[in-house]
Design an enzyme around this catalytic site. Sequence first.
Site, short mmCIF file in Angstrom:
data_model
loop_
_atom_site.label_atom_id
_atom_site.label_comp_id
_atom_site.label_asym_id
_atom_site.label_seq_id
_atom_site.Cartn_x
_atom_site.Cartn_y
_atom_site.Cartn_z
N PRO A 47 -4.20 7.93 5.51
CA PRO A 47 -4.85 8.03 3.96
C PRO A 47 -5.61 7.14 4.20
O PRO A 47 -5.72 6.21 4.14
CB PRO A 47 -3.27 7.55 3.72
CG PRO A 47 -2.44 6.92 4.42
CD PRO A 47 -2.92 7.17 5.74
N ASN A 85 1.32 -1.06 -0.21
CA ASN A 85 -0.20 0.29 -0.05
C ASN A 85 1.02 0.91 0.14
O ASN A 85 0.22 2.12 0.59
CB ASN A 85 -1.35 -0.69 1.19
CG ASN A 85 -0.04 0.13 2.35
OD1 ASN A 85 1.06 0.20 2.85
ND2 ASN A 85 -1.56 0.27 4.09
N HIS A 140 -3.40 4.57 11.04
CA HIS A 140 -2.15 5.56 9.87
C HIS A 140 -3.10 5.08 8.33
O HIS A 140 -2.59 5.29 7.82
CB HIS A 140 -1.32 4.35 10.10
CG HIS A 140 -0.88 2.82 9.55
ND1 HIS A 140 -1.80 2.14 9.38
CD2 HIS A 140 -0.25 2.57 8.73
CE1 HIS A 140 -1.70 0.86 8.57
NE2 HIS A 140 -0.44 1.47 8.30
N HIS A 199 5.32 5.66 11.64
CA HIS A 199 3.86 4.90 11.75
C HIS A 199 4.42 3.69 12.16
O HIS A 199 3.38 2.18 12.68
CB HIS A 199 2.67 4.68 11.79
CG HIS A 199 2.75 4.65 9.62
ND1 HIS A 199 2.04 5.51 9.29
CD2 HIS A 199 3.19 3.46 9.58
CE1 HIS A 199 2.64 5.11 7.75
NE2 HIS A 199 2.68 3.70 8.31
#
Length: 507
Positions: free
Chosen positions: A392, A224, A416, A348
Amino acid sequence: MNELNRIDSNRLTLDNPYGIDVTIFANEKVPIEPAAVRELNSMLTLHETVEAVHAVMPDRFAEVPLIRNVALTPDFHKASGIPVGTVLETSGFVVPQAIGNDINCGMRLHRTNLDADEVKQRADELETACRSMFFEAGRRIPMAWEHREAMLLSGIEGLFDVVDASFDEGMWSYFHRTDREDTLSRIDRNGNLQAGNIYGLESLLGKPGRISRDSQIGSIGGGNHFVEFQRVERILNGQVAHAWGLEAGMVTVMVHTGSVSVGYACGSFYRSKVREVHPTGISHPENGIYVLPIAPDVDDTGAIFWDTMSNAANFAFANRMFLGLMAWASLEQCLGETTFDLIYDAPHNMIWKEDKDGHETYVHRKGACPARGYDAMADTPFAHYGEPVLVPGSMGASSYLLAGNGFAGTNQSAAHGAGRAVSRGASMKGFEREFEAFMRQFRVVTPVDFRRQEISQRRDIMQKKLAELRQEAPFAYKGIGPVIETIKDAGMARPVAELRPIMTVKG
């Protein structure tokens, strides 16, 4: 399996035989994956491991080891041993596996002076520029041995120290256009986790006296991870948005990646060291999660761990920086001179040392953003507003910028991202219509140029790349809306702006 109990509209607790404070933050609209709960239950047997290790080698611990609490953010989902979205606080020991292989995976956000409509009009040109820059040898990041050494030991701060302004080939010309003081003040820990040594990265360092290029710095990675050109769709907190220089219609650039293969090498190295110090008299943990006792002057394993984690983390800070500079160069190639101001960069996947009532504790975040409040952000540009939090959505969905509240219930953390709703394997089954619609509506830049006729005729190449994109398509993820609602309503952070994608670059 231990029982979940909803205690309010945003929180559930998990009963467990160890008495550990475990809270899952998810409102009623956020799906909770049963496989993730099973993995969480398995993770909690860490309590038995650390008790057994302490019983046979108490001298290796500076204090009696303790799991202080576990919080799960709304993007909680199954991973590999420890769920994504885990915030684990310990004292007396650390859990290297709790940050995964992609050490210092994180987010970075820049603002520009460009209007989104102007960028959309040049989208074909920008796509071509990005493909050349990110995938066709357009990036130029030459480095000498001393540059890489400084980067691995001192991160971005180290690069500012050793890279002379006369060394300006490729992306270094953009690096020298950034302001040192402002840049470092907008990165967690100034982009520098000071390390004393470098372990296992000799091949990356290169040879003294020679300039070379490598395949890792400036690489997005898979899964991702992305570089995304976005439009500020809505301002949700005018005061904070104004302070951070954001306006509706403005173009922003978000970078999501980490330490890629460097992190994998470092993680493998220190996990092997941690397994070596596991006592021979007790069985290995069934869940595969080992603990590293922390005590000064016992042996060098702890120092090796902190140095190796810092090497990878420093690389990741630099990697995100260069990916941002590459996006800047792509924009300027198409649209002329452009401002490109850093808003914030934060990890993160990391372990943070904290001081709690005179005790050194260790906050492990795996797929959880720090979301610290005013006090923790003193002496930074964010002292009056809280830490910027970048969340996101799935590919093609909105992302959000928020301001941290320093919420104690999650150890000053937030989600996150949206979090997976189905596994990568499950996303390959069904969803045909949804994926076709997504590909028609969304512009994604990959190493494969779907616009080229010779590529469109290569079914094998097309199918492989489309399969990778399918695993990250919106139907594979939770909706971002309920995740942001939970973050806001639970008190983790305040929404500042909604960002909509214009174009996403995927590895």
